[in-house]
Design an enzyme around this catalytic site. Structure first.
Site, PDB file in Angstrom:
ATOM      1  N   ASP A  14       0.827  -1.215   0.000  1.00  0.00           N
ATOM      2  CA  ASP A  14       0.000   0.000   0.000  1.00  0.00           C
ATOM      3  C   ASP A  14       0.864   1.268   0.000  1.00  0.00           C
ATOM      4  O   ASP A  14       1.992   1.251   0.494  1.00  0.00           O
ATOM      5  CB  ASP A  14      -0.902  -0.021   1.240  1.00  0.00           C
ATOM      6  CG  ASP A  14      -2.034   0.975   1.143  1.00  0.00           C
ATOM      7  OD1 ASP A  14      -2.336   1.442   0.029  1.00  0.00           O
ATOM      8  OD2 ASP A  14      -2.611   1.298   2.197  1.00  0.00           O
ATOM      9  N   ASN A  39     -10.922  -2.991  -5.036  1.00  0.00           N
ATOM     10  CA  ASN A  39     -10.200  -2.002  -5.854  1.00  0.00           C
ATOM     11  C   ASN A  39     -10.890  -1.699  -7.194  1.00  0.00           C
ATOM     12  O   ASN A  39     -10.515  -0.746  -7.890  1.00  0.00           O
ATOM     13  CB  ASN A  39      -8.741  -2.424  -6.083  1.00  0.00           C
ATOM     14  CG  ASN A  39      -7.860  -2.277  -4.861  1.00  0.00           C
ATOM     15  OD1 ASN A  39      -6.941  -3.063  -4.628  1.00  0.00           O
ATOM     16  ND2 ASN A  39      -8.119  -1.262  -4.054  1.00  0.00           N
TER      17      ASN A  39
HETATM   18  C1  IPE Z   1      -5.261  -2.691   0.096  1.00  0.00           C
HETATM   19  O1  IPE Z   1      -4.978  -1.355  -0.150  1.00  0.00           O
HETATM   20  C2  IPE Z   1      -5.286  -3.468  -1.168  1.00  0.00           C
HETATM   21  C3  IPE Z   1      -3.997  -3.639  -1.832  1.00  0.00           C
HETATM   22  C4  IPE Z   1      -2.841  -3.219  -1.387  1.00  0.00           C
HETATM   23  C5  IPE Z   1      -4.038  -4.339  -3.076  1.00  0.00           C
HETATM   24  P1  IPE Z   1      -6.155  -0.277  -0.321  1.00  0.00           P
HETATM   25  O2  IPE Z   1      -5.481   1.018  -0.552  1.00  0.00           O
HETATM   26  O3  IPE Z   1      -7.119  -0.732  -1.345  1.00  0.00           O
HETATM   27  O4  IPE Z   1      -6.848  -0.333   1.092  1.00  0.00           O
HETATM   28  P2  IPE Z   1      -7.764   0.727   1.831  1.00  0.00           P
HETATM   29  O5  IPE Z   1      -8.830   1.149   0.859  1.00  0.00           O
HETATM   30  O6  IPE Z   1      -6.890   1.873   2.231  1.00  0.00           O
HETATM   31  O7  IPE Z   1      -8.303  -0.001   3.027  1.00  0.00           O
HETATM   32  C1  IPE Z   2      -1.609   0.224  -3.303  1.00  0.00           C
HETATM   33  O1  IPE Z   2      -1.405   1.571  -3.374  1.00  0.00           O
HETATM   34  C2  IPE Z   2      -1.890  -0.395  -4.632  1.00  0.00           C
HETATM   35  C3  IPE Z   2      -3.255  -0.882  -4.803  1.00  0.00           C
HETATM   36  C4  IPE Z   2      -4.173  -0.887  -3.895  1.00  0.00           C
HETATM   37  C5  IPE Z   2      -3.617  -1.398  -6.103  1.00  0.00           C
HETATM   38  P1  IPE Z   2      -2.609   2.610  -3.343  1.00  0.00           P
HETATM   39  O2  IPE Z   2      -2.996   2.917  -4.748  1.00  0.00           O
HETATM   40  O3  IPE Z   2      -3.703   2.134  -2.474  1.00  0.00           O
HETATM   41  O4  IPE Z   2      -1.880   3.860  -2.708  1.00  0.00           O
HETATM   42  P2  IPE Z   2      -2.501   4.917  -1.706  1.00  0.00           P
HETATM   43  O5  IPE Z   2      -3.077   4.156  -0.558  1.00  0.00           O
HETATM   44  O6  IPE Z   2      -3.543   5.657  -2.477  1.00  0.00           O
HETATM   45  O7  IPE Z   2      -1.349   5.772  -1.309  1.00  0.00           O
HETATM   46 MG    MG Z   3      -4.101   2.398  -0.508  1.00  0.00          MG
END
Ligand code: IPE
Ligand code: IPE
Ligand code: MG
Length: 239
Positions: A19, A67
Site C-alpha cells: 500500500d 479495488n
Molecule cells: C489494500 O490497499 C489493497 C492492496 C494493497 C491491493 P487499499 O489502498 O485498497 O486499502 P484501503 O482502501 O486503504 O483499506
Molecule cells: C496500493 O497503493 C496499490 C493498490 C491498492 C492497487 P494505493 O494505490 O492504495 O496507494 P494509496 O493508498 O492511495 O497511497
Molecule cells: Mg491504498
C-alpha cells in the site's frame, strides 16, 4: 544480509499489503500510475530478497475485490502492470521462484488469465520462494467460495456435517496446502487488513510501517523479520 536475522527461525510465510503507491506519487507530483509502476518494481526487489533469505512463501496483495471502485483508467493501468509482470516472469526460471495467482481470476481480461496460467505452469518446478500474487483477491470472497464448494459437496453426498472442520475450510481456500502467514507487513501507515487473508491471519504477527510501498527496502523487510523473531507466539497456550 542482516546478521541479526536468525536464519533458522525465519517466518515460513510472509504476507505484504503493498500500500501507499498513490501517496508516493502524490508526494512527487506524479500521476498515481507512476506510483504503481514504482510499486511493481519494488515488488520484484522484495520478492528476490525473500528468495535470497530462504522465505518459503510470500503473498503480496496487488488488487483487492474492492479495488474495482477505482477509476477505469487506474484499473486498466494496474492490469497493464500485471501483464508486463507476467510476461517478465518468463525469466522467473533463472530466479527459481514459483508464481501462483490467488483471487477470482475469472473476472480478469482473458489474455491476463492466459498469462497467469502460462506463468504458473512455467514456474511450477521452482524450488525457491512460492510467490502468491493476490489479484482480485478478497478474504471474504474466498470464504464465500469455500462455503459454496462445501455446500455443493454436501449436496452431492461427498462431505458430511461432521467433516466440516477448520481444516476443511483451509483446504478449500486459495492457500490450501500452504502454511498460514506467520508475519503480515503493511507499509504506508494504515493499520488494517483491508480484506487480506482474514481466515489465514488468525495467529499472524503484524508489522506496520509508515514507509510507502515503493520506498520499502529489503532492509525494512529485514527489520520486520527481526521484530517478528523477538515476538512471543503463544497460540493461546499459557507458556
Ligand atoms: C489494500 O490497499 C489493497 C492492496 C494493497 C491491493 P487499499 O489502498 O485498497 O486499502 P484501503 O482502501 O486503504 O483499506
Ligand atoms: C496500493 O497503493 C496499490 C493498490 C491498492 C492497487 P494505493 O494505490 O492504495 O496507494 P494509496 O493508498 O492511495 O497511497
Ligand atoms: Mg491504498
Amino acid at each position: 544480509m542482516n546478521d541479526q536475522i536468525d536464519l533458522n527461525r525465519l517466518p515460513r510465510h510472509i504476507g505484504v499489503i503493498m500500500d501507499g503507491n498513490g501517496r508516493w506519487a502524490k508526494k512527487r507530483l506524479l500521476p498515481r500510475m507512476a506510483g504503481h509502476s514504482a510499486g511493481a518494481n519494488n515488488f520484484k526487489t522484495i520478492a528476490r530478497h525473500c528468495n535470497e533469505l530462504g522465505i518459503k512463501y510470500l503473498t503480496v496483495y496487488a488488487f483487492s475485490t474492492e479495488n474495482w471502485k477505482r477509476s477505469k483508467d487506474e484499473v486498466d493501468n494496474l492490469f497493464n502492470l500485471f501483464r508486463d509482470y507476467l510476461i517478465d516472469s518468463r525469466n522467473f526460471k533463472d530466479e527459481n521462484m514459483r508464481l501462483k495467482v490467488i483471487g477470482d481470476i475469472d473476472m480478469l481480461p482473458k489474455d491476463i488469465v492466459e498469462l497467469i496460467h502460462e506463468a504458473e505452469e512455467n514456474s511450477k518446478d521452482a524450488t525457491g520462494t512460492v510467490v502468491n500474487l493476490a489479484i482480485n483477491y478478497g478474504g471474504r470472497d474466498e470464504l464465500v467460495y469455500a462455503v459454496k464448494k462445501i455446500a455443493q459437496e454436501y449436496k452431492n453426498g461427498d462431505i458430511s456435517i461432521e467433516d466440516i472442520t477448520e481444516k476443511a475450510i483451509s483446504d478449500r481456500i486459495y492457500t490450501a496446502d500452504q502454511p498460514d502467514p506467520d508475519l503480515i507487513i503493511r507499509p504506508s501507515g494504515e493499520f488494517r487488513l483491508s480484506n487480506f487473508m482474514i481466515w489465514q491471519s488468525a495467529y499472524s504477527e503484524f508489522w506496520f510501517s509508515n514507509v510507502l510501498w515503493p520506498d520499502f527496502k529489503p532492509s525494512d523487510l529485514d527489520q520486520a523479520i527481526i521484530a517478528y523473531q523477538q515476538r512471543d507466539r503463544r497460540f493461546g497456550d499459557a507458556k
